[in-house]
Enzyme design. Structure first.
Site, short mmCIF file in Angstrom:
data_model
loop_
_atom_site.label_atom_id
_atom_site.label_comp_id
_atom_site.label_asym_id
_atom_site.label_seq_id
_atom_site.Cartn_x
_atom_site.Cartn_y
_atom_site.Cartn_z
N HIS A 162 20.36 11.59 -32.75
CA HIS A 162 20.87 12.85 -32.76
C HIS A 162 20.58 13.43 -32.99
O HIS A 162 20.33 15.07 -32.65
CB HIS A 162 22.70 12.43 -33.01
CG HIS A 162 23.69 11.23 -32.02
ND1 HIS A 162 24.02 10.53 -32.26
CD2 HIS A 162 23.66 10.89 -31.08
CE1 HIS A 162 24.13 9.69 -31.03
NE2 HIS A 162 23.87 9.85 -30.48
N LYS A 166 38.22 4.22 -24.68
CA LYS A 166 36.98 3.69 -25.34
C LYS A 166 37.48 2.92 -26.77
O LYS A 166 37.72 3.61 -27.64
CB LYS A 166 35.72 4.63 -25.69
CG LYS A 166 34.37 3.81 -25.74
CD LYS A 166 33.34 5.52 -25.97
CE LYS A 166 31.66 4.70 -26.52
NZ LYS A 166 30.89 5.99 -26.13
N ARG A 206 16.49 9.51 -23.95
CA ARG A 206 15.84 8.93 -24.54
C ARG A 206 15.03 8.16 -24.31
O ARG A 206 13.56 7.00 -24.00
CB ARG A 206 16.30 7.33 -25.53
CG ARG A 206 17.53 7.93 -26.15
CD ARG A 206 18.34 6.86 -26.77
NE ARG A 206 19.05 6.86 -25.69
CZ ARG A 206 20.31 5.69 -26.19
NH1 ARG A 206 20.59 5.45 -26.97
NH2 ARG A 206 21.34 5.40 -24.68
N SER A 232 23.96 3.91 -31.14
CA SER A 232 24.87 4.43 -31.96
C SER A 232 25.41 2.44 -31.87
O SER A 232 25.65 1.63 -33.02
CB SER A 232 26.03 4.66 -31.74
OG SER A 232 25.88 6.27 -31.36
#
Length: 178
Positions: free
Chosen positions: A21, A45, A94, A132
């Site tokens: 990030h 979430k 990514r 993450s």
């Protein structure tokens, strides 16, 4: 370039923020005068860190950088962007697997506000696998994440998991491979 185009938003859950990030934010700062790191508030979430903790962590990582601000938001990103005067969203890609989802989101944001642009950036190759979720998993299993996250994140992970880490897995430091 209009002031809205000079300010970009980098939205995400950042649970926790990683060096991948940070790499994207650094790339964004090469293009834009200001980057707002916008932590998404998503009650559905289940996050390791609260929204407030994530904002604190990111602010600590960017303390002293006047071109970076940190905020949280809920609701539509394009509405938030209008409120803070930004006209560009920065997203990291990514791998090809990220593209389909990000492409759909960019098109929806354009549908909701045609003046809003999305810029995709790729992180350095050595962060292309980093997420993450993976950082949390490796840390919980006693692996070294020191080269994957800023020091504040590693410290906060230790605090979160202090009673749950395996006692036989002391943290290991390894040099960064590039």
């Amino acid at each position: 370039m209009s002031s809205r185009r000079r300010t970009a938003i980098f939205p995400g859950s950042f649970d926790p923020i990683t060096n991948g990030h940070l790499d994207i934010i650094g790339r964004g700062l090469k293009v834009f005068e200001r980057v707002i790191i916008a932590t998404l508030v998503n009650a559905e979430k289940r996050s390791l860190f609260t929204t407030e903790e994530r904002v604190e962590i990111i602010r600590e990582a960017y303390r002293g950088n006047p071109r970076v601000s940190v905020d949280s938001f809920s609701g539509l990103l394009v509405d938030y962007a209008m409120r803070v005067g930004a006209g560009v969203i920065v997203r990291g890609l990514r791998a090809i697997s990220d593209f389909e989802y990000e492409f759909q989101m960019a098109l929806m944001n354009r549908h909701l506000n045609p003046d809003f642009e999305t810029v995709f950036m790729m992180p350095a190759e050595h962060y292309s696998y980093l997420s993450s979720r993976l950082v949390k998993e490796v840390f919980q299993l006693g692996g070294d994440v020191g080269t994957l996250v800023p020091p504040v994140v590693e410290r906060r992970l230790r605090e979160k998991y202090k009673d749950a880490l395996p006692p036989t897995a002391p943290p290991r430091r390894r040099s960064r491979v590039r």
